[in-house]
Enzyme design. Structure first.
Site, mmCIF file in Angstrom:
data_model
loop_
_atom_site.group_PDB
_atom_site.id
_atom_site.type_symbol
_atom_site.label_atom_id
_atom_site.label_comp_id
_atom_site.label_asym_id
_atom_site.label_seq_id
_atom_site.Cartn_x
_atom_site.Cartn_y
_atom_site.Cartn_z
ATOM 1 C CE1 TYR A 110 -3.869 2.297 0.607
ATOM 2 C CE2 TYR A 110 -2.306 3.462 1.989
ATOM 3 C CZ TYR A 110 -3.503 3.428 1.313
ATOM 4 O OH TYR A 110 -4.319 4.520 1.330
ATOM 5 C CD1 TRP A 112 -1.323 7.670 -1.243
ATOM 6 C CD2 TRP A 112 -1.341 9.520 -2.493
ATOM 7 N NE1 TRP A 112 -2.453 8.373 -0.908
ATOM 8 C CE2 TRP A 112 -2.487 9.522 -1.667
ATOM 9 C CE3 TRP A 112 -1.135 10.596 -3.349
ATOM 10 C CZ2 TRP A 112 -3.432 10.549 -1.689
ATOM 11 C CZ3 TRP A 112 -2.073 11.619 -3.358
ATOM 12 C CH2 TRP A 112 -3.207 11.587 -2.553
#
Length: 773
Positions: A110, A112
């Site tokens: 996980y 960005w």
């Protein structure tokens, strides 16, 4: 000297290059409110922490999966060649698959990552692993994992709700009052997932003010709404917004201000919820007086706000942060319920918005187009975990847990493969996380810099930045497409995620399937051309890829002109245009959730005090509420090694903001270093004083790189200011199992003695292969 264009989550820039060296980063020509984060791009590119070549943890290189995993983060690394590293990765993947199956590989990975459409790190990694037979994945997000699960039962999917948010021009022309539960901090709108060209939130907030819109800031922090908006500040106690909203709802009923026609036509379950408000169920009326005792906002202010909301064209915003909490479903559900009671959903300028200012793209007046992406293929492994349950998974292999109406089983993970994220930022209770992390036999990561993930990995593959490769910025919320052009060759021995995964695929005899015989530029052309064909069906003609690449920036038709109203079609005809909920209506009471029989998430909005509290109050042992909100100087933990973030530190530590009255009680002054602690751990932080906050609150932003170099058997003190050594690693509820990072209870004291030296901003000890012989 040349200039090339690049784009990121925090903006679009021009890189000035001389002799294959970036000498300057300039803001995009049309940028009027540039992000502070962008100032770090140049300094982080060549920072001392840049990983220069493949690395392997010393004992792992010697002993492989039988190495002592407790030595992660402590022992030296060995610099190896790409051939050695790729052989190790491919052999480990094969070993784990042969001995334990693909169900033993976790690649939730996980984060960005970068903004490009093609070089999206997780997509590259998951495509590789899916071709290899699959992996255990994650579900939902740390940002709004609660909303991902709850909202389909109440008002429709979270992503659709965000995408269809009422746009700025519509708000400015019609709204009279915006009530911001959790604030609407401008700093959060520096970023937009997938990339952005120009920051427009500040100028639109100014237009709202010029249009006469009144703002109410419901937050422990006054600066959660910008000063230029002259917002009324209601300094609510952290984690008590639901009680405040219930007090507003009861006031509406007492004064017959709820919209009965709207509730009857567009909602289900209000008549079951109403007795709870009035105390028929539990003998406790959720009055303004009751709410005031819990939330710290006076009954008079609550009653006044309720009446103002009822008589005004009111937009209710709830920040994403409020659902990142124990019982985080409740404030979100209750905000939607309040909007329904006011009867303004589906009207211009009224209703509900999920996350005003949480990203630059929210409420952007742009058409919404769907862009193609690099295909991840099919994952043959059905097992997943809610994203925030990593420690539980690793500490309880084969254990049972509840999630969204199901009883599920945690997989037995032997390997984690990570690209494009930093779990030592996102995850809570990092001391427990370290214990869980040691349970895996192998950890592989792709990383740019020596952040905590790299330091706690076994095999590290150095990855190129967005300045060192070509890509596409295609983001439906932005209104412009950007050709991200490679400014310089990859520094040192770094490679793109595509090149790394292609090389591993070759070792696994999967290269042809992974690359499909296409180069980086050929993939970019395919993604763009397929998107172009899709838009042609919708009547939009885009230039060819060659033309677009030459243009560098392409502005789409109707950019900045869309006046959208959230739920307009539903309000016009709820039969013809039902919501994506079980009943097609707004569910103030959800029979589905009610039938799950979760005491931590009942069938309608409910006040549930945090389990840390005693009798609706914080404990005496830990009397301060820690707020771990988003930072101003970086995106999560990205570029904590950059100039913007480093220049904000106090004596090398992340700054913590405290009320002057509270600081005086602890004999602390501005510039001091304090220890923040509770039963889970402790960290050091530098002190900033600010009277514009509640006295019982301390604010410490997330994202400081975890530095455990001062850990000992006697005491574990994180010395850099990472709040997640303090936060609780519990699920928000059995419904969503979302993260609960927003707030926890702590105490503080002034740090005495010699300050420990920060180690995380310099590389770890690195040995050569020759030194091992």
């Amino acid at each position: 000297m040349k200039t090339t264009l690049t784009s990121s989550h925090w903006g679009t820039y021009k890189a000035v290059v001389e002799n294959d060296k970036v000498i300057e980063i300039k803001d995009y020509d049309q940028e009027t409110d540039p992000s502070l984060i962008g100032k770090s791009m140049l300094s982080s590119l060549t920072a001392p922490t840049r990983i220069t070549q493949p690395m392997v943890r010393e004992s792992f290189l010697k002993n492989g999966a039988k190495s002592d995993t407790s030595l992660r983060g402590k022992e030296p690394f060995v610099a190896v060649t790409w051939d050695v590293a790729l052989d190790l990765v491919s052999k480990e993947l094969k070993r784990v698959k042969e001995n334990f199956g693909n169900e033993a590989i976790y690649a939730g990975s996980y984060g960005w990552a970068s903004a490009g459409r093609f070089h999206h790190a997780q997509s590259q990694l998951r495509r590789l692993l899916n071709l290899f037979g699959g992996h255990v994945n994650k579900r939902n997000s740390y940002s709004y994992g609660v909303a991902d699960v709850l909202m389909p039962y109440v008002i429709g999917g979270s992503d659709d709700t965000i995408a269809q948010t009422t746009t700025w021009p519509t708000i400015q022309k019609n709204c009279e009052l915006i009530v911001c539960f959790g604030g609407a901090a401008l700093k959060n709108s520096q970023v937009n997932s997938g990339g952005t060209t120009r920051h427009i939130v500040k100028e639109n907030l100014i237009k709202c003010k010029d249009a006469g819109i009144e703002f109410i800031n419901v937050s422990p922090l006054k600066n959660d709404v910008e000063d230029f908006l002259n917002a009324t500040w209601l300094p609510v106690k952290p984690n008590s917004d639901t009680a405040l909203m219930l007090g507003i709802a009861t006031t509406l009923i007492e004064n017959e201000l709820e919209d009965k026609d709207f509730l009857n036509k567009y909602c289900v379950g209000f008549e079951e919820f109403k007795p709870y408000l009035l105390g028929s169920e539990d003998g406790v009326k959720k009055s303004a007086e009751w709410a005031a005792d819990i939330c710290g906002v006076s009954a008079e202010e609550i009653e006044s706000l309720a009446k103002k909301m009822a008589k005004s064209k009111t937009l209710i915003s709830i920040g994403w942060a409020l659902q990142r909490a124990e019982h985080g479903e409740q404030p979100l559900w209750m905000a939607i319920t309040l909007a329904a009671m006011l009867g303004q959903l589906g009207t211009p300028g009224g209703g509900f918005i999920f996350g005003l200012c949480c990203e630059n793209g929210i409420s952007n007046p742009n058409p919404s187009y769907k862009w193609k992406a690099f295909s991840q293929g099919k994952n043959n492994i059905e097992q997943f975990i809610p994203v925030a349950r990593i420690s539980d998974m690793l500490l309880n292999p084969g254990g049972k847990y509840e999630y969204n109406g199901e009883i599920r089983t945690y997989p037995k993970i032997k390997m984690s493969y990570w690209a494009g994220g930093n779990p030592f930022h996102h995850h809570q209770d990092l001391n427990q996380f370290l214990k869980a992390w040691s349970k895996m036999e192998t950890v592989i990561c792709h990383e740019i810099a020596w952040n905590p993930l790299a330091r706690y990995a076994d095999i590290i593959l150095p990855v190129a930045t967005n300045l060192e490769r070509n890509d596409l910025m295609l983001n439906s919320a932005d209104g412009k497409l950007v050709a991200i052009k490679q400014a310089i060759p990859p520094l040192h021995q770094s490679k793109s995620d595509f090149d790394i995964c292609s090389a591993i695929a070759e070792k696994l005899d999967l290269k042809s399937e992974f690359t499909e015989g296409k180069s980086e530029m050929e993939w970019l052309e395919e993604i763009y051309s397929l998107s172009r064909e899709n838009l042609k069906i919708e009547g939009l003609e885009l230039p060819t890829f060659e033309e677009f690449w030459e243009m560098e920036i392409l502005e789409l038709p109707n950019n900045g002109t869309v006046e959208r109203i959230h739920l307009e079609d539903f309000r016009a005809d709820p039969i013809k245009n039902p919501l994506e909920t079980p009943t097609g209506l707004i569910e103030i009471t959800s029979e589905t959730i009610k039938n799950f029989n979760y005491n931590d998430c009942p069938g309608h909005p409910t006040w549930l005090a945090p389990s840390e509290w005693l009798d609706n109050k914080p404990s005496k042992k830990h009397p301060l509420h820690l707020l771990s909100n988003q930072p101003k100087t970086r995106l999560h933990s990205q570029m904590d090694n950059g100039s913007a973030s480093l220049n904000s530190k106090i004596k090398g530590r992340e700054p913590a903001t405290i009320h002057p009255t509270t600081a005086a009680q602890y004999d602390v002054t501005a510039g001091d270093v304090i220890k923040i602690f509770n039963e889970r751990g402790a960290c050091l932080a530098g002190v900033i004083l600010d009277a514009n906050m509640r006295e019982d609150v301390i604010q410490l932003a997330t994202g400081a790189w975890f530095d455990s170099s001062f850990y000992s058997e006697q005491e574990q003190i994180e010395i850099h200011g990472n709040p997640n050594v303090l936060t609780r690693d519990i699920g928000s509820s059995r419904l969503s199992q979302g993260c609960t990072a927003l707030s926890c209870l702590v105490n503080i004291c002034k740090f005495e003695g010699e300050l420990p030296k920060i180690s995380v901003m310099v590389p770890p000890v690195i040995k050569s292969m020759d030194s091992l012989n």
